[in-house]
Design an enzyme around this catalytic site. Structure first.
Site: not given
Ligand code: BEZ
Length: 210
Positions: A45
Site C-alpha cells: 500500500c
Molecule cells: C501490503 O500492503 O503490503 C499488504 C497488506 C495486506 C496484506 C498483505 C500485504
C-alpha cells in the site's frame, strides 16, 4: 457483488484526511477513482499511495478526483502519509477515507470475507460525472495495482463517451480505434481519418483525439 457497472454508486458521508465529505457532493462534475487498501503501514500500500501521489497531475489532466480508503482511522492515515512522502518522494495530495467501522468498505463490497473478514481487498472503482460505475477491479492484498492501466481505462472511457468508437486489445492513446458498428461505413469515412474496413464488423480509424 454490491455495486455493478452502470449503477449509480452509493453516496456516503465519511471522515477523510481533508475533513468530512459527502461523496457525491465531493465528486461534483468530475470523474472519480475510489480505491481501497487493506491496512495502513503496509508495504504494498505504501508503494501504491506513493505512485498515485506521483501521478496526481495525470489524474488532474483527465478531470478525475482520486480518493483512497483503508480500514484505519484518519489520524493513522495522516501519520502514515508522512512516511509515504519520505520513502516515495511525493506528498499524498488526495483524501484518504478513515473507515475504521468499515461502513464504506461494506457499502462498496470491498471486504471479501473468504479472503479476510477484517481487511479490504484492493478495489478500484472508476465513476463518471453522472456518478455511474464504469469500471470495477479487484486485486488480492499481495499484488500491487498498475495505476498506468487505470489511467489508460480513463482515457478509453472518455474517448468512447466523446466519439462513436471503442478501443481494441492493449489500446493506448494514439493507437487506432474501432469504429462502433452503429456508424455506417459511409458516415465513418466522412467522420474519421484513416478509416479502414477489415471485416464488415471490424473497422478501424485513427484515434480522433490524436
Ligand atoms: C501490503 O500492503 O503490503 C499488504 C497488506 C495486506 C496484506 C498483505 C500485504
Amino acid at each position: 457483488m454490491v455495486v455493478q457497472l452502470g449503477d449509480i454508486v452509493p453516496d456516503f458521508e465519511a471522515d477523510t484526511t481533508v475533513g468530512k465529505i459527502r461523496f457525491h457532493e465531493w465528486l461534483g462534475d468530475s470523474w472519480g477513482v475510489l480505491f481501497s487498501h487493506p491496512k495502513d503501514y503496509t508495504p504494498v500500500c505504501t508503494t501504491e499511495l506513493g505512485e498515485v501521489a506521483r501521478l496526481q497531475p495525470e489524474f488532474d489532466r483527465r478531470s478525475t478526483k482520486v480518493i483512497g480508503l483503508s480500514v484505519d482511522d484518519v489520524a493513522s492515515h495522516l501519520k502514515w502519509e508522512s512516511d509515504i512522502e519520505e520513502v516515495r518522494g511525493h506528498a499524498v495530495g488526495f483524501p484518504m477515507i478513515g473507515d475504521a467501522d468499515r461502513k464504506v468498505s461494506t457499502l462498496f463490497g470491498m471486504i471479501h470475507p473468504n479472503a479476510s473478514d477484517t481487511l479490504t481487498v484492493r478495489s478500484v472503482f472508476i465513476i463518471d460525472p453522472a456518478k455511474k460505475l464504469r469500471l470495477e477491479m479487484t486485486y488480492p492484498a499481495s499484488v500491487g495495482r498498475n495505476f498506468a492501466e487505470i489511467l489508460r481505462v480513463l482515457d478509453a472511457l472518455q474517448l468512447s463517451d466523446a466519439f462513436p468508437v471503442v478501443t481494441p486489445v492493449n489500446w493506448k492513446p494514439g493507437d487506432e480505434v474501432i469504429v462502433a458498428n452503429s456508424v455506417s461505413a459511409e458516415a465513418a469515412r466522412k467522420q474519421f481519418e484513416g478509416f479502414r474496413e477489415v471485416k464488415s464488423y471490424l473497422r478501424f480509424a485513427k484515434d480522433p483525439k490524436a
